[in-house]
Design a protein around this motif. Sequence first.
Motif, PDB file in Angstrom:
ATOM      1  N   LEU A 163       0.814  -1.222   0.000  1.00 29.33           N
ATOM      2  CA  LEU A 163       0.000   0.000   0.000  1.00 29.33           C
ATOM      3  C   LEU A 163       0.844   1.266   0.000  1.00 29.33           C
ATOM      4  CD1 LEU A 163      -2.727  -1.002   2.635  1.00 29.33           C
ATOM      5  CD2 LEU A 163      -2.879  -1.133   0.136  1.00 29.33           C
ATOM      6  N   ALA A 164       2.140   1.119   0.267  1.00 24.82           N
ATOM      7  CA  ALA A 164       3.017   2.291   0.293  1.00 24.82           C
ATOM      8  C   ALA A 164       3.148   2.888  -1.100  1.00 24.82           C
ATOM      9  CB  ALA A 164       4.396   1.903   0.820  1.00 24.82           C
ATOM     10  N   ALA A 165       3.328   4.204  -1.151  1.00 17.74           N
ATOM     11  CA  ALA A 165       3.477   4.875  -2.445  1.00 17.74           C
ATOM     12  C   ALA A 165       4.723   4.398  -3.176  1.00 17.74           C
ATOM     13  CB  ALA A 165       3.528   6.390  -2.230  1.00 17.74           C
ATOM     14  N   THR A 166       5.750   4.046  -2.401  1.00 10.49           N
ATOM     15  CA  THR A 166       6.975   3.490  -2.974  1.00 10.49           C
ATOM     16  C   THR A 166       7.715   2.753  -1.863  1.00 10.49           C
ATOM     17  OG1 THR A 166       8.995   4.009  -4.238  1.00 10.49           O
ATOM     18  CG2 THR A 166       8.375   5.549  -2.507  1.00 10.49           C
ATOM     19  N   VAL A 167       8.573   1.810  -2.257  1.00  7.26           N
ATOM     20  CA  VAL A 167       9.434   1.111  -1.303  1.00  7.26           C
ATOM     21  C   VAL A 167      10.875   1.395  -1.722  1.00  7.26           C
ATOM     22  CG1 VAL A 167      10.099  -1.085  -0.274  1.00  7.26           C
ATOM     23  CG2 VAL A 167       7.705  -0.677  -0.900  1.00  7.26           C
ATOM     24  N   ILE A 168      11.531   2.274  -0.976  1.00 14.45           N
ATOM     25  CA  ILE A 168      12.887   2.717  -1.299  1.00 14.45           C
ATOM     26  C   ILE A 168      13.871   1.696  -0.739  1.00 14.45           C
ATOM     27  CG2 ILE A 168      14.510   4.641  -1.110  1.00 14.45           C
ATOM     28  CD1 ILE A 168      11.889   6.251  -0.135  1.00 14.45           C
ATOM     29  N   CYS A 169      14.829   1.292  -1.559  1.00 15.20           N
ATOM     30  CA  CYS A 169      15.762   0.246  -1.151  1.00 15.20           C
ATOM     31  C   CYS A 169      17.201   0.728  -1.269  1.00 15.20           C
ATOM     32  CB  CYS A 169      15.586  -1.003  -2.025  1.00 15.20           C
ATOM     33  SG  CYS A 169      13.922  -1.706  -1.996  1.00 15.20           S
ATOM     34  N   ASN A 170      17.997   0.431  -0.238  1.00 16.98           N
ATOM     35  CA  ASN A 170      19.418   0.766  -0.263  1.00 16.98           C
ATOM     36  C   ASN A 170      20.169  -0.358  -0.972  1.00 16.98           C
ATOM     37  OD1 ASN A 170      21.926   1.882   0.158  1.00 16.98           O
ATOM     38  ND2 ASN A 170      22.056   1.272   2.305  1.00 16.98           N
ATOM     39  N   THR A 171      19.951  -0.439  -2.273  1.00 17.18           N
ATOM     40  CA  THR A 171      20.579  -1.455  -3.117  1.00 17.18           C
ATOM     41  C   THR A 171      20.591  -0.903  -4.524  1.00 17.18           C
ATOM     42  OG1 THR A 171      20.549  -3.805  -3.713  1.00 17.18           O
ATOM     43  CG2 THR A 171      18.410  -2.695  -3.609  1.00 17.18           C
ATOM     44  N   PHE A 172      21.069  -1.697  -5.501  1.00 17.20           N
ATOM     45  CA  PHE A 172      21.002  -1.229  -6.879  1.00 17.20           C
ATOM     46  C   PHE A 172      20.641  -2.380  -7.804  1.00 17.20           C
ATOM     47  CE2 PHE A 172      25.389  -2.172  -5.864  1.00 17.20           C
ATOM     48  CZ  PHE A 172      26.003  -2.670  -7.004  1.00 17.20           C
ATOM     49  N   GLU A 173      20.077  -2.013  -8.937  1.00 18.41           N
ATOM     50  CA  GLU A 173      19.445  -2.998  -9.819  1.00 18.41           C
ATOM     51  C   GLU A 173      20.403  -4.079 -10.276  1.00 18.41           C
ATOM     52  OE1 GLU A 173      17.666  -0.737 -12.965  1.00 18.41           O
ATOM     53  OE2 GLU A 173      16.144   0.157 -11.660  1.00 18.41           O
ATOM     54  N   GLU A 174      21.664  -3.711 -10.501  1.00 18.61           N
ATOM     55  CA  GLU A 174      22.606  -4.656 -11.071  1.00 18.61           C
ATOM     56  C   GLU A 174      22.906  -5.835 -10.148  1.00 18.61           C
ATOM     57  OE1 GLU A 174      22.810  -0.901 -13.230  1.00 18.61           O
ATOM     58  OE2 GLU A 174      22.806  -1.405 -11.099  1.00 18.61           O
ATOM     59  N   ILE A 175      22.765  -5.671  -8.835  1.00 16.23           N
ATOM     60  CA  ILE A 175      23.058  -6.784  -7.933  1.00 16.23           C
ATOM     61  C   ILE A 175      21.818  -7.489  -7.403  1.00 16.23           C
ATOM     62  CG2 ILE A 175      25.327  -5.999  -7.140  1.00 16.23           C
ATOM     63  CD1 ILE A 175      23.856  -5.014  -4.568  1.00 16.23           C
TER      64      ILE A 175
END
Length: 458
Positions: free
Chosen positions: A211-223
């Motif tokens: 339900l959150a507007a976004t889920v921010i992650c301390n990671t990056f797409e390549e890994i």
Amino acid sequence: MAAPPSPQPRVMVLPFPAQGHVMPLMELSHRLVDHGFEVDFVNTDFNHDRVLKAMAAETGATATGIHMVSFPDGMGPDGDRTNIAMLSNGLPAAMLGPLEEMIRSKKIKWVIADVAMSWVLELAVTAGVRVGLFSTFSAAILALRLHVPKLIEDGILDECGAVTRNETIQLSSKMPPIDAAEIPWARMGSSPDRLRVFMKKVLKTNPAISLAATVICNTFEEIESGALDLVPNALPVGPLEAPLASSSSAAGQFWPEDATCLAWLDAQTRGSVIYVAFGSFTVLNAAHFKELADGLELSGRSFLWAVRPNFTDGVVGEGWLDAFQRRVEGKGLVVGWAPQQRVLAHPSVACFVSHCGWNSTMEGLRHGVPFLCWPYFADQFCNQSYVCNVWGTGVKLLADERGVVTKEEIKNKVEQLLSDKKIKARVAMWKQAACASIADGGSSHVNLLKLVNLLRKQ
């Protein structure tokens, strides 16, 4: 007459009250300030006092635009704040009312809350605020958490969260394989009652994540592309770090950083130093502590060892560490709390003996430092699997039949790690990928701009 300037957009940032949660959200706050936001950064009163003490020796520790505020956590002065379950249970009742009052009085339109504080989504209804969640863990752990109902359905977990069938779990070929016995909640040292409470909370709050507007992650797409595909509305913006020339991240530290170790590193040979740090929660018993110390000495290499207060269970012996420091003087340096990002960026550092907390894992990857993995609890075993089984940037330290990681094991694994050219090449490759992700036009940089644009929709 010219129109008055538009007020800067305001965001509330709410971390779970633990060091490994406060730091990445502080770093995200600095990125938002760089893009013109005002941030109200909410600590508990207890941690706020610790942060102010740690900042006392720093200059310029808090950037203009970050306003440090605090509220009670629901525990008494002598409450055990290392008891995560007890701390978590009291936070909603203690904080929801004051948070809502602040949101209304300051006309805040956005809250970025730690996933562990997802109960704040209630304010989306009561206070009309929009909520983005922030994961301080890997996307893999978040995906595994969302997968809990299926694990129960498949009979791997019972409804109370206990492991009933130990098998390897791998939700995607790009994700780390992990034994069911090493999933985070099985490795938190929880009693059956605490585990039951935790599992009830997971099952209750999991639907809220979507339900959150976004889920921010301390990671990056390549890994973590495989895991990110399994997390709704995921927005990877990592690796999040303070600029190396800045002391601004000190505003989120619970202990004062000992920056004198940087001058010591300057005097060491390039690629010669073993850096040892186990984060803010790990507690080693006397046997493990002494074997680690003896293993560092036995390695014959220079080492920098961060031994924070309460790192051991208190039975090592009066003066033992002082005697050890005198014995290794000139070869090894022991500090209370190191400026870790600057240490890992230093050319003298050869490898990182780590508990594999997610922040440490990302920092080591970002700076191209190979790992000797010694996980302690929770998600750290999954992170170890990433390092050793997926990325190939480190090796495991293995305990003997007594459950002790011996000094010989430490010495041998240091030698193995630093002589492995394939690991060295993969470390360099992932460092390049991490740096590219946060550079202009990189995947995480583009996602940060998406977040900025989303938050501007007041």
